[in-house]
Every structure is written in structure tokens, then in C-alpha cells.
Design a protein around this motif. Sequence first.
Motif: not given
Length: 227
Positions: A70-74, A90-93, A120-123
Motif C-alpha cells: 500500500e505504500d508505493s505506486p502500482r 487506480g490510486r493517485r500515483g 485518480a491514476a494516470q491512464i
Amino acid sequence: GDNTLRATRDFYGALRVLALQSEDGSYRSLRHGSIMHGAQWITPPERSSLPITYYGPRTGLALAIQALPEDSPRKLGMIGLGSGTLAAWGRRGDVVKFYEISPKMVDIARNQFRYLSDSAAQIEIVVGDARLSLEAEAPQQFDVLAVDAFSGDAIPIHLLTPEAMDVYLRHLKPGGVLLFHVTNRFLALSPVVLEIAKTRGLSTLLVSNDPDDNDDMYYSRTDWVLV
């Protein structure tokens, strides 16, 4: 019909977006021929971000994503866009990257559904045959790469071979998970994935999810194979 918002077709089939109503609110459904390819709540608006149909919280795909740190971008990858439901996870980052062969499907996901625009994610979306696209790309380092292209009665078999598996594995991070959505009314595909995985020395897990109560009526029965 009166509930058809959009109907179109291309070389890859006929697409239809339906406006539907239930006692819980209104929602849209995407059909590719007779196969559902995703749905999204429209009202109440707070439900629109919920991943429903084949992507609910107890599906194999969701469990694989939720198991990531949970503590890093995916970085999440998906072969097959549909309505773009994966973007809801998707989460931010994060980066969520789709591979889709049909330009019409991309147009519908962008303009008839809100999963892509609201995420919130980059698509990122790559239009073209997914296997050829992945073969041409540098390793993408996906945490999760899902193949969701086998729901109909005429499947793209070139996406389900040992050679295709090699392509997918090249794009996974060490410890990443490859998933195959094998829910299908016509074909039993989980044994095929199992045998292909065996040829590459890989282990598999079948996660079957069969919602049957009122709270889960908007989640579909699913079979996901994790490799």
C-alpha cells in the motif's frame, strides 16, 4: 430500443450502450454482441466510482490488486478495455494501462462511461492488437497484468498460447501477477491456462466468485486464473 444510448459497430463486432434503471439507481451497461463488457452506476453519483460486474472486491483481480504493497505506486495493465472498469482500482500515483484492439471501444469507454476520466491514476491506452503491441514495447514492469479478452464464443486464441505467456511475463515485475479472466458460457479455459503455465514452470490459482445475494446483484459470477 428506447434504452439504447449508443449503437455502433466495426470490424470487431457490434457495440451497444444501454441506460438501465433499478430500485437502487440508474446505470449504464456495455454490450459487445450478446456479451456484457462492463457497467457503471450513474445515480446516485457516489456509486459511480464502484468497480462492479467482473471487477468487484471479491474477484481474483481485486484480490491480486489488494495484495500489493500500500505504500508505493502500482502499475496495472489490462488487455481488453471494455468500459474501463479497472481504472476504478487506480490510486493517485498509479499507472493503469489498457491495450484495446477496437477504436470504437475506446471511444465508448471515454465518452459513455466515467471510469477513465474519474480515476485518480494516470491512464494510458494503446490501440491495436495487444500481443503485437506488447512485443514491440520495452518491459513495462507491471505489478498486475490482466488478460480480459475471452468472454465470447470466438476468442482471440493468439492471446492464449505459451508464446503469448512469454510476452506477458517479460512485462511483469519480479513477483508480479498475471491474470486471465476465463468466465465463459461456451468454453472451459482454466485448464488451458493451467497447462500453458505448467510448460513455463509456473503455478496457478483459480479464484471463482459467485455472488448470490441482494447486496451483490450488480457483481457478476467470475472465474479468474492467477499465474
